[in-house]
Design an enzyme around this catalytic site. Sequence first.
Site, PDB file in Angstrom:
ATOM      1  N   GLU A 194       0.858  -1.178   0.000  1.00 33.56           N
ATOM      2  CA  GLU A 194       0.000   0.000   0.000  1.00 33.56           C
ATOM      3  C   GLU A 194       0.901   1.236   0.000  1.00 33.56           C
ATOM      4  O   GLU A 194       1.858   1.299   0.778  1.00 33.56           O
ATOM      5  CB  GLU A 194      -0.914   0.007   1.233  1.00 33.56           C
ATOM      6  CG  GLU A 194      -1.793   1.230   1.385  1.00 33.56           C
ATOM      7  CD  GLU A 194      -2.657   1.482   0.151  1.00 33.56           C
ATOM      8  OE1 GLU A 194      -2.514   2.564  -0.453  1.00 33.56           O
ATOM      9  OE2 GLU A 194      -3.462   0.593  -0.193  1.00 33.56           O
ATOM     10  N   ASP A 250      -8.025   0.515  -8.587  1.00 28.09           N
ATOM     11  CA  ASP A 250      -8.490   1.716  -9.276  1.00 28.09           C
ATOM     12  C   ASP A 250      -8.917   1.353 -10.699  1.00 28.09           C
ATOM     13  O   ASP A 250      -8.123   0.815 -11.465  1.00 28.09           O
ATOM     14  CB  ASP A 250      -7.361   2.750  -9.322  1.00 28.09           C
ATOM     15  CG  ASP A 250      -7.851   4.129  -9.750  1.00 28.09           C
ATOM     16  OD1 ASP A 250      -8.809   4.210 -10.544  1.00 28.09           O
ATOM     17  OD2 ASP A 250      -7.260   5.128  -9.300  1.00 28.09           O
TER      18      ASP A 250
END
Length: 218
Positions: free
Chosen positions: A75, A125
């Site tokens: 992340e 995304d």
Amino acid sequence: MNDSQRTALERHGSEFIVDVPTGELETSIADGASVDWTATFGRKGELIVEIGSGTGDSLVPMAVGRPEANVVAFEVFERAVASTVGRLARDQVGNVRLVMADGAQGLRQLFADGSLAEVWTFFADPWHKARHHKRRLVSRGFGDVVAAKLRPGGCWRLATDWEDYALWMREQLDDHPLLRNVHDGWAPRLAERPVTKYEARGLAAGRQVFDLTYERRP
């Protein structure tokens, strides 16, 4: 970061975050960087990688349900990592390590071929605009990387709440020579994956969640 996130990093960051030498960009990994995962976890165990773990809403409970596994999560957003560290500390979860770096590069560089039991890619995304599709994480080329790192029989588990991205995933992966769509179509929802706040917002907006599971061929 808010105070609780900052405190979580200060108190527990060293327990859960793996420092990897950075490259030219803050989120890139230096050439030649490597990690001894057995030493990092202090034990041997099947390796699972999550790319884009966010604030740990699915990562933490799924790792709790896999106590025998060593779970590595990538992340890039510090606040999200701080929230995850806080969750891991509160729930006393010891089988997760976090890397603050680009997950695609990390997967390619920090793991030996055939070393992973599973890869998780949940709600990446979608990059809606056609001119941005080249930025999508899931692609034929990334499928090559995942297939190389999975052991035979290992699984790549994906989920998205955007139908166009779901169809794109199948276009990119269904005929991959090293990956098999386990269900010949959409997979049933993975029971161990909780409904996160992000997913709940998508469902509330009327979007459907699409799950996929691909298995590494022998």
